[in-house]
Design a protein around this motif. Structure first.
Motif, PDB file in Angstrom:
ATOM      1  N   ALA A 206       0.821  -1.218   0.000  1.00 25.73           N
ATOM      2  CA  ALA A 206       0.000   0.000   0.000  1.00 25.73           C
ATOM      3  C   ALA A 206       0.852   1.264   0.000  1.00 25.73           C
ATOM      4  O   ALA A 206       0.467   2.278  -0.583  1.00 25.73           O
ATOM      5  CB  ALA A 206      -0.931  -0.003   1.214  1.00 25.73           C
ATOM      6  N   GLU A 207       2.026   1.186   0.616  1.00 31.02           N
ATOM      7  CA  GLU A 207       2.899   2.364   0.692  1.00 31.02           C
ATOM      8  C   GLU A 207       3.827   2.494  -0.506  1.00 31.02           C
ATOM      9  O   GLU A 207       4.627   3.424  -0.580  1.00 31.02           O
ATOM     10  CB  GLU A 207       3.723   2.308   1.986  1.00 31.02           C
ATOM     11  CG  GLU A 207       2.880   2.468   3.252  1.00 31.02           C
ATOM     12  CD  GLU A 207       3.705   2.316   4.523  1.00 31.02           C
ATOM     13  OE1 GLU A 207       4.939   2.131   4.423  1.00 31.02           O
ATOM     14  OE2 GLU A 207       3.117   2.402   5.612  1.00 31.02           O
ATOM     15  N   GLY A 208       3.751   1.555  -1.447  1.00 32.79           N
ATOM     16  CA  GLY A 208       4.550   1.657  -2.654  1.00 32.79           C
ATOM     17  C   GLY A 208       5.951   1.083  -2.559  1.00 32.79           C
ATOM     18  O   GLY A 208       6.756   1.235  -3.491  1.00 32.79           O
ATOM     19  N   LYS A 209       6.265   0.402  -1.473  1.00 34.00           N
ATOM     20  CA  LYS A 209       7.578  -0.243  -1.353  1.00 34.00           C
ATOM     21  C   LYS A 209       7.654  -1.490  -2.241  1.00 34.00           C
ATOM     22  O   LYS A 209       8.736  -1.953  -2.580  1.00 34.00           O
ATOM     23  CB  LYS A 209       7.850  -0.626   0.102  1.00 34.00           C
ATOM     24  CG  LYS A 209       7.941   0.568   1.046  1.00 34.00           C
ATOM     25  CD  LYS A 209       8.144   0.114   2.488  1.00 34.00           C
ATOM     26  CE  LYS A 209       8.180   1.303   3.429  1.00 34.00           C
ATOM     27  NZ  LYS A 209       8.319   0.879   4.850  1.00 34.00           N
ATOM     28  N   LEU A 210       6.500  -2.019  -2.576  1.00 34.83           N
ATOM     29  CA  LEU A 210       6.390  -3.163  -3.466  1.00 34.83           C
ATOM     30  C   LEU A 210       5.430  -2.813  -4.601  1.00 34.83           C
ATOM     31  O   LEU A 210       4.548  -1.962  -4.434  1.00 34.83           O
ATOM     32  CB  LEU A 210       5.864  -4.395  -2.724  1.00 34.83           C
ATOM     33  CG  LEU A 210       6.697  -4.917  -1.549  1.00 34.83           C
ATOM     34  CD1 LEU A 210       5.899  -5.964  -0.776  1.00 34.83           C
ATOM     35  CD2 LEU A 210       8.015  -5.494  -2.040  1.00 34.83           C
ATOM     36  N   ASP A 211       5.593  -3.488  -5.741  1.00 33.67           N
ATOM     37  CA  ASP A 211       4.686  -3.285  -6.870  1.00 33.67           C
ATOM     38  C   ASP A 211       3.593  -4.344  -6.920  1.00 33.67           C
ATOM     39  O   ASP A 211       2.537  -4.140  -7.516  1.00 33.67           O
ATOM     40  CB  ASP A 211       5.467  -3.318  -8.178  1.00 33.67           C
ATOM     41  CG  ASP A 211       6.559  -2.267  -8.217  1.00 33.67           C
ATOM     42  OD1 ASP A 211       6.232  -1.074  -8.082  1.00 33.67           O
ATOM     43  OD2 ASP A 211       7.740  -2.651  -8.360  1.00 33.67           O
ATOM     44  N   ALA A 212       3.851  -5.496  -6.306  1.00 33.20           N
ATOM     45  CA  ALA A 212       2.896  -6.603  -6.268  1.00 33.20           C
ATOM     46  C   ALA A 212       3.337  -7.557  -5.166  1.00 33.20           C
ATOM     47  O   ALA A 212       4.490  -7.515  -4.703  1.00 33.20           O
ATOM     48  CB  ALA A 212       2.849  -7.334  -7.602  1.00 33.20           C
ATOM     49  N   VAL A 213       2.424  -8.409  -4.728  1.00 31.12           N
ATOM     50  CA  VAL A 213       2.775  -9.470  -3.791  1.00 31.12           C
ATOM     51  C   VAL A 213       2.068 -10.746  -4.222  1.00 31.12           C
ATOM     52  O   VAL A 213       1.042 -10.700  -4.913  1.00 31.12           O
ATOM     53  CB  VAL A 213       2.398  -9.134  -2.323  1.00 31.12           C
ATOM     54  CG1 VAL A 213       3.067  -7.851  -1.857  1.00 31.12           C
ATOM     55  CG2 VAL A 213       0.894  -9.043  -2.144  1.00 31.12           C
ATOM     56  N   VAL A 214       2.620 -11.882  -3.820  1.00 31.64           N
ATOM     57  CA  VAL A 214       1.967 -13.170  -4.013  1.00 31.64           C
ATOM     58  C   VAL A 214       1.908 -13.830  -2.649  1.00 31.64           C
ATOM     59  O   VAL A 214       2.940 -14.179  -2.071  1.00 31.64           O
ATOM     60  CB  VAL A 214       2.728 -14.061  -5.009  1.00 31.64           C
ATOM     61  CG1 VAL A 214       2.002 -15.408  -5.163  1.00 31.64           C
ATOM     62  CG2 VAL A 214       2.837 -13.377  -6.372  1.00 31.64           C
ATOM     63  N   VAL A 215       0.694 -13.966  -2.091  1.00 27.07           N
ATOM     64  CA  VAL A 215       0.509 -14.514  -0.751  1.00 27.07           C
ATOM     65  C   VAL A 215      -0.712 -15.432  -0.727  1.00 27.07           C
ATOM     66  O   VAL A 215      -1.514 -15.460  -1.666  1.00 27.07           O
ATOM     67  CB  VAL A 215       0.330 -13.400   0.310  1.00 27.07           C
ATOM     68  CG1 VAL A 215       1.614 -12.619   0.500  1.00 27.07           C
ATOM     69  CG2 VAL A 215      -0.810 -12.455  -0.056  1.00 27.07           C
ATOM     70  N   TRP A 216      -0.853 -16.169   0.365  1.00 29.74           N
ATOM     71  CA  TRP A 216      -1.985 -17.063   0.571  1.00 29.74           C
ATOM     72  C   TRP A 216      -3.285 -16.265   0.472  1.00 29.74           C
ATOM     73  O   TRP A 216      -3.423 -15.181   1.036  1.00 29.74           O
ATOM     74  CB  TRP A 216      -1.823 -17.754   1.908  1.00 29.74           C
ATOM     75  CG  TRP A 216      -2.941 -18.619   2.390  1.00 29.74           C
ATOM     76  CD1 TRP A 216      -3.521 -18.581   3.630  1.00 29.74           C
ATOM     77  CD2 TRP A 216      -3.611 -19.685   1.685  1.00 29.74           C
ATOM     78  NE1 TRP A 216      -4.501 -19.541   3.738  1.00 29.74           N
ATOM     79  CE2 TRP A 216      -4.582 -20.235   2.551  1.00 29.74           C
ATOM     80  CE3 TRP A 216      -3.474 -20.220   0.406  1.00 29.74           C
ATOM     81  CZ2 TRP A 216      -5.415 -21.287   2.189  1.00 29.74           C
ATOM     82  CZ3 TRP A 216      -4.315 -21.268   0.036  1.00 29.74           C
ATOM     83  CH2 TRP A 216      -5.260 -21.790   0.915  1.00 29.74           C
ATOM     84  N   GLY A 217      -4.267 -16.827  -0.240  1.00 35.01           N
ATOM     85  CA  GLY A 217      -5.483 -16.126  -0.604  1.00 35.01           C
ATOM     86  C   GLY A 217      -6.224 -15.397   0.506  1.00 35.01           C
ATOM     87  O   GLY A 217      -6.586 -14.230   0.347  1.00 35.01           O
TER      88      GLY A 217
END
Length: 296
Positions: A206-217
């Motif tokens: 949410a803060e823009g440190k990442l562009d995407a994540v892949v996590v448990w649903g």
């Protein structure tokens, strides 16, 4: 609702079992404890993690807390909780923990993956899968599947920072598709007692440190809907040959407690509409068997 903490024993601190591979639980190979059914229950005694949203916490705000309260009402019993951080020794320190001359502190774990051999696993009550989460308005708005994501311009993919938990199926998935260098690994086990799985979504993404994540649903769906700005998109991912991303989730009781297990399974069946409503309220991506892969 009553919450108990372990007394007289150290509390190991770690990231939650379901934060990485729901199946991190499957790494343990401890001998199952066998117990006998007991007379009439005075309470529905639940084993839980004290800080593992969206599943459970000491405030009773999680999915599993809600389902436990639903079951308690159906059984005409108060619900009590025995809290212990989830990690590889969770079952040994909760469901299977028993001092000489004392009773077990809790009788059911509300969420375990089908196939886990440390407990007697009930019939499943939902299936979910790992999910890709990304913000709208960042050049990926058309992405509705793994295939769409992987067809992004190669320069775009190469520039992405994709958050994953280490030793999870997400890292395997990135490696399969040549994106491991774009992965930003987070520790599955953390020494910080305040750490919780959803931080990767509602803080760093949410803060823009990442562009995407892949996590448990369930983690993806719950925390994505809590973030209002930017709006986050959740894309469930299908399992691939050799990489299992989808899991059926059930409940766990002690081996040998056949009648109790049957009673729990009866509640899973009779309360299925209410359970599904709770899961949807928490944003859990619910999938069917088509998300599985052959030979997984």
């Amino acid at each position: 609702m009553t919450v108990r903490q372990p007394a007289g024993r150290p509390r190991p601190i770690g990231a939650r079992l379901r934060a990485g591979v729901v199946g991190a639980a499957c790494c343990c190979a401890l001998i199952p404890a066998v117990a006998q059914d007991t007379p009439a229950r005075k309470a529905l005694r639940v084993c839980q993690d004290p800080n593992n949203m969206p599943f459970s916490n000491t405030k009773g705000e999680g999915i599993e807390n809600r389902i436990a309260e639903l079951f308690g009402k159906a059984l005409g019993l108060p619900v009590t909780y025995y809290s212990f951080p989830q990690r590889l020794a969770f079952f040994r320190n909760t469901l299977r923990f028993k001092l000489p001359g004392q009773d077990y502190p809790c009788d059911i774990v509300m969420g375990v993956p089908v196939g886990l051999d440390e407990v007697s696993v009930t019939k499943p009550y939902y299936r979910s899968t790992y999910a890709l989460v990304f913000p709208k308005g960042k050049g990926m708005d058309h992405v509705a599947s793994a295939e769409d994501f992987l067809k992004l311009d190669p320069a775009k993919l190469k520039a992405l920072r994709i958050g994953i938990y280490d030793r999870s199926p997400a890292s395997q998935w990135l490696n399969r598709h040549g994106l491991l260098e774009q992965g930003v690994p987070y520790k599955l086990m953390s020494a910080d007692p305040a750490q919780y799985p959803g931080e990767i979504v509602e803080r760093d993404l949410a803060e823009g440190k990442l562009d995407a994540v892949v996590v448990w649903g369930p983690i993806a769906g719950f925390f994505a809907q809590r973030v209002k700005t930017p709006a986050l998109v959740v894309v469930p991912l299908k399992s691939e040959k050799g990489i299992r991303l989808d899991y059926q989730m059930a409940m766990g009781v002690r081996y040998g407690e056949r009648e109790w297990k049957q009673q729990v399974e009866g509640l899973i069946e009779s309360k299925a509409p209410e359970i599904q409503a709770i899961l949807k309220e928490y944003g859990v991506p619910l999938v069917d068997a088509s998300f599985g892969a052959p030979n997984n």
